[in-house]
Enzyme design. Structure first.
Site, short mmCIF file in Angstrom:
data_model
loop_
_atom_site.label_atom_id
_atom_site.label_comp_id
_atom_site.label_asym_id
_atom_site.label_seq_id
_atom_site.Cartn_x
_atom_site.Cartn_y
_atom_site.Cartn_z
N ASP A 43 -7.67 51.60 0.30
CA ASP A 43 -8.60 51.63 1.44
C ASP A 43 -10.05 51.76 0.98
O ASP A 43 -10.75 52.71 1.36
CB ASP A 43 -8.27 52.78 2.38
CG ASP A 43 -6.82 52.80 2.82
OD1 ASP A 43 -6.26 51.73 3.05
OD2 ASP A 43 -6.26 53.90 2.93
N GLU A 210 -4.17 47.92 12.29
CA GLU A 210 -4.97 49.10 11.98
C GLU A 210 -6.17 48.72 11.13
O GLU A 210 -6.41 47.54 10.84
CB GLU A 210 -4.11 50.14 11.25
CG GLU A 210 -3.50 49.66 9.96
CD GLU A 210 -2.50 50.64 9.35
OE1 GLU A 210 -2.29 51.71 9.95
OE2 GLU A 210 -1.96 50.34 8.28
#
Length: 323
Positions: A43, A210
């Site tokens: 991420d 997401e």
């Protein structure tokens, strides 16, 4: 955009996307640019520092930090924080943060991040500031926005954008998908009583979308998001899709006109060759050029998550394409 969400990873892994694929054929997806040094990341959020060089923050540790002088060779520089702020433990027993987002405004750097646990939307987004943006220099300012098990959204995976004189934060994972709230630019926290806008979802439970990120290009706002399953090594099915809107709060549609609230989204990048489960994306500018940062799971290294960087360009019709 996190090592996260425990809506049964095995169940997520078998969710097949029904969304239109208008992007490049899989064999034409570019490999990430070659990098050296510390490549392990999850991420990633990247910024070109005003002092020179680059910093990348990520899920793992107390917000893991990487530095580079040239965007090619990266070094492990520990963590954003020496210790987790005490309030993080309200959301998991280890004080584990996820999916940071770094930006610069009002003369300082702002670092947003999420704290939660797998399988619950008892979650919170927090914020810290720094004058330099470097690890070890951050001051935490507490909660920005939260969600509880009674909510139909999940307060994780934050990403900021300024639009029409206002500051906005997109966020979300599963629990009906991607949302957005307005922030107070002075505090960096949610405006009291803010409307929770709904930007994207999919028709199939568990709504596996997401990690949003929104950028402005031309007259459009572009919503990038990660679909399907992360965090399963070589079994991950993460991929990046995109839609656009003339308004930052939507509605977002893909190139066929299908709304992202109805499962629309053009496929921008998916796994190919050794580069499995491409997602957890963010976008940064470097000398006027847009770059896509993401993680992939290296099939030639036991599924280790690594940093992917690709140049992001735009077609004549105004749609993004990776190079």
């Amino acid at each position: 955009m996190t090592l996260r969400r425990g809506i049964a990873a095995a169940a997520v892994a078998i969710v097949l996307t029904l969304l239109p694929n208008t992007a490049q054929a899989a064999e034409s997806y570019p490999d990430p640019q070659p990098i050296t040094g510390q490549q392990i990341i999850h991420d990633p959020t990247v910024i070109h520092l005003r002092s020179g060089g680059y910093v990348a923050y990520s899920t793992g540790g107390v917000i893991g930090a990487r530095l580079s002088k040239d965007r090619v060779n990266w070094t492990d520089e520990g963590n954003a924080f020496a210790e987790p702020p005490s309030w993080w433990y309200e959301y998991n027993s280890t004080g584990d943060p996820w999916a940071p987002d770094i930006s610069y405004r009002s003369g300082k750097y702002w670092l947003y991040y999420a704290v939660s646990s797998w399988g619950t939307n008892h979650s919170a987004i927090g914020v810290a500031t720094s004058n330099s943006g470097l690890p070890g220099t951050w001051t935490d300012h507490g909660k920005v926005f939260t969600s509880e098990t009674t909510d139909t959204w999940n307060a994780i995976d934050p990403a900021l954008i300024r639009a029409n004189g206002k500051l906005w934060m997109s966020f979300g994972s599963y629990w009906t998908g991607i949302r957005m709230v307005e922030l107070d630019p002075r505090t960096g926290k949610a405006v009291e009583g803010t409307t929770v806008h709904h930007l994207a979802t999919r028709p199939d439970a568990p709504y596996a979308v997401e990690g949003p990120y929104i950028v402005k290009h031309g007259r459009y706002y572009y919503l990038f998001a990660s679909y399907d399953a992360c965090c399963a090594g070589v079994n991950s099915t993460y991929k990046i899709k995109v839609g656009r809107s003339t308004s930052v709060t939507g509605p977002y549609t893909d190139s066929t006109g299908k709304p992202m609230l109805e499962g629309g989204g053009d496929l921008l990048l998916e796994g190919h060759g050794r580069y499995i489960g491409t997602g957890g994306e963010s976008i940064f500018q470097d000398r006027g050029q847009d770059w896509l940062a993401y993680h992939y799971y290296d099939a030639e290294d036991n599924g280790t998550p690594k940093l992917g960087l690709n140049r992001l360009s735009w077609t004549k019709n105004g749609w993004p394409k990776v190079f």
